[in-house]
Scaffold this motif. Sequence first.
Motif, short mmCIF file in Angstrom:
data_model
loop_
_atom_site.label_atom_id
_atom_site.label_comp_id
_atom_site.label_asym_id
_atom_site.label_seq_id
_atom_site.Cartn_x
_atom_site.Cartn_y
_atom_site.Cartn_z
N GLY A 72 51.56 37.93 37.74
CA GLY A 72 51.53 38.13 39.18
C GLY A 72 52.84 38.56 39.81
N GLY A 73 52.82 38.62 41.14
CA GLY A 73 53.98 39.02 41.92
C GLY A 73 54.99 37.91 42.09
N ASN A 74 56.09 38.22 42.76
CA ASN A 74 57.21 37.28 42.82
C ASN A 74 56.96 36.10 43.76
OD1 ASN A 74 57.44 38.79 45.25
ND2 ASN A 74 59.63 38.43 45.34
N ALA A 75 55.98 36.20 44.65
CA ALA A 75 55.68 35.09 45.56
C ALA A 75 54.23 34.64 45.41
CB ALA A 75 55.94 35.50 47.00
N GLU A 76 53.62 34.99 44.31
CA GLU A 76 52.18 34.78 44.15
C GLU A 76 51.84 33.55 43.32
OE1 GLU A 76 48.33 37.14 42.19
OE2 GLU A 76 50.30 38.08 42.24
N ASP A 77 50.90 32.77 43.82
CA ASP A 77 50.24 31.82 42.94
C ASP A 77 49.09 32.58 42.31
OD1 ASP A 77 49.71 28.79 42.15
OD2 ASP A 77 47.80 29.78 42.53
N VAL A 78 49.13 32.74 41.01
CA VAL A 78 48.21 33.65 40.33
C VAL A 78 46.75 33.25 40.48
CG1 VAL A 78 49.88 34.57 38.70
CG2 VAL A 78 48.67 32.45 38.15
N THR A 79 46.48 31.97 40.76
CA THR A 79 45.08 31.58 40.91
C THR A 79 44.41 32.26 42.10
OG1 THR A 79 45.69 29.62 42.22
CG2 THR A 79 45.46 29.33 39.83
N ALA A 80 45.20 32.77 43.04
CA ALA A 80 44.63 33.50 44.17
C ALA A 80 43.90 34.76 43.71
CB ALA A 80 45.72 33.86 45.17
N SER A 81 44.27 35.26 42.54
CA SER A 81 43.65 36.47 42.02
C SER A 81 42.44 36.18 41.14
CB SER A 81 44.68 37.27 41.20
OG SER A 81 45.68 37.80 42.05
N LEU A 82 42.15 34.91 40.88
CA LEU A 82 41.03 34.56 40.01
C LEU A 82 39.68 35.09 40.50
CD1 LEU A 82 41.55 30.97 38.57
CD2 LEU A 82 40.84 33.00 37.30
N PRO A 83 39.32 34.94 41.77
CA PRO A 83 38.00 35.43 42.20
C PRO A 83 37.82 36.92 41.98
CG PRO A 83 38.91 33.90 43.82
CD PRO A 83 40.01 34.20 42.86
N LEU A 84 38.84 37.72 42.29
CA LEU A 84 38.73 39.16 42.10
C LEU A 84 38.71 39.54 40.63
CD1 LEU A 84 41.13 40.46 44.91
CD2 LEU A 84 38.63 40.51 44.88
N LEU A 85 39.53 38.87 39.84
CA LEU A 85 39.53 39.15 38.40
C LEU A 85 38.21 38.75 37.76
CD1 LEU A 85 43.15 37.97 37.46
CD2 LEU A 85 42.33 40.33 37.73
N ASP A 86 37.63 37.67 38.28
CA ASP A 86 36.34 37.21 37.78
C ASP A 86 35.26 38.27 38.01
OD1 ASP A 86 34.61 34.97 36.75
OD2 ASP A 86 33.71 35.18 38.73
N GLN A 87 35.33 38.94 39.17
CA GLN A 87 34.38 40.00 39.47
C GLN A 87 34.64 41.26 38.65
OE1 GLN A 87 33.56 40.75 43.75
NE2 GLN A 87 34.83 38.95 44.15
N ALA A 88 35.91 41.60 38.49
CA ALA A 88 36.26 42.84 37.81
C ALA A 88 36.05 42.77 36.30
CB ALA A 88 37.71 43.20 38.12
N TYR A 89 36.25 41.57 35.74
CA TYR A 89 36.21 41.43 34.28
C TYR A 89 35.29 40.28 33.86
CZ TYR A 89 40.40 44.25 34.92
OH TYR A 89 41.29 45.23 35.31
N PRO A 90 33.99 40.38 34.13
CA PRO A 90 33.08 39.28 33.80
C PRO A 90 32.91 39.06 32.30
CG PRO A 90 31.83 41.22 34.48
CD PRO A 90 33.27 41.52 34.75
N GLU A 91 33.28 40.05 31.50
CA GLU A 91 33.08 39.94 30.06
C GLU A 91 34.38 39.69 29.31
OE1 GLU A 91 31.09 43.54 29.04
OE2 GLU A 91 29.24 43.00 30.07
N ARG A 92 35.44 39.36 30.02
CA ARG A 92 36.72 39.06 29.38
C ARG A 92 37.17 37.64 29.71
NH1 ARG A 92 39.58 43.11 27.00
NH2 ARG A 92 38.78 45.22 27.35
N ALA A 93 37.70 36.95 28.73
CA ALA A 93 38.38 35.68 29.02
C ALA A 93 39.64 36.00 29.82
CB ALA A 93 38.75 34.98 27.71
N LEU A 94 39.96 35.15 30.79
CA LEU A 94 41.10 35.39 31.67
C LEU A 94 42.20 34.36 31.43
CD1 LEU A 94 39.19 36.07 35.03
CD2 LEU A 94 39.93 37.75 33.31
N TYR A 95 43.44 34.85 31.37
CA TYR A 95 44.60 33.98 31.19
C TYR A 95 45.66 34.40 32.20
CZ TYR A 95 42.35 32.88 26.75
OH TYR A 95 41.45 32.49 25.78
#
Length: 254
Positions: A72-95
């Motif tokens: 993520g970015g320099n001021a980002e809590d990466v969990t904020a991107s989880l919902p969008l990543l979940d939609q974009a990559y439903p067939e990939r494990a996310l780390y």
Amino acid sequence: MRRALGTLLLIMLGLYGAACLALFLLQRSLIYYPPATAAYPAPSTSVLEVDGAAVKVSERPLAGERALIYLGGNAEDVTASLPLLDQAYPERALYLLHYRGYTGSSGSPSEKALVADALALFDRVAREHKDIVVLGRSLGTGVAVQLASQRPVSRLVLITPFVSLQDLAARQFPYFPVRWLLRDRYASNQYAPRVTAPTLILAARHDEIIPAQSAELLLSRFPKGVATMRVLEGVGHNSISDSADYIPALQWAR
């Protein structure tokens, strides 16, 4: 009069030197802005034990060969991107890597530490998944390019990237010798020529932080045919993920 001017010049030089020293000593507090709390509850978390720190990894586990690592970015809590990543990559494990000193992780952030931690995470993920996409956003693109230059990444996505941090710092502090003072340089232009994974650069048309020519210059540093660039209209550096085209663009690496 000459003596007074000389004294004034010495005072001004002293103040300038003090400002340079302060910039050198405080530079990492100007680069890294750890968020106070997690933005979104992750389905699962783990701890990556690394040299000098215990680093948190937010996960959405999924069996199979396909995975994605998010930086993520320099001021980002990466969990904020989880919902969008979940939609974009439903067939990939996310780390999703929480940088040192960020929510849930110990230690202090630095370029050397963040890159080492990303490499360690890739090596751990690679034990379970053979097909790994790496996605970096803003500061995370500087980590992602270095990771992709050293590991067999299947695809690389860079969101609002920059050619180097020292280039951005020189623009922001034009009256200071930041090229000499900067310790964390994130010189993606030096690592891009070593990347062989297909790469997408995703830029914002109205990016108010990173000049458009920075992403274009970075694009030119990749080997011929490796990288392409797409510009999303009507959005800026922090609002790029609000674009209706954001998730479809990310699915290039699906």
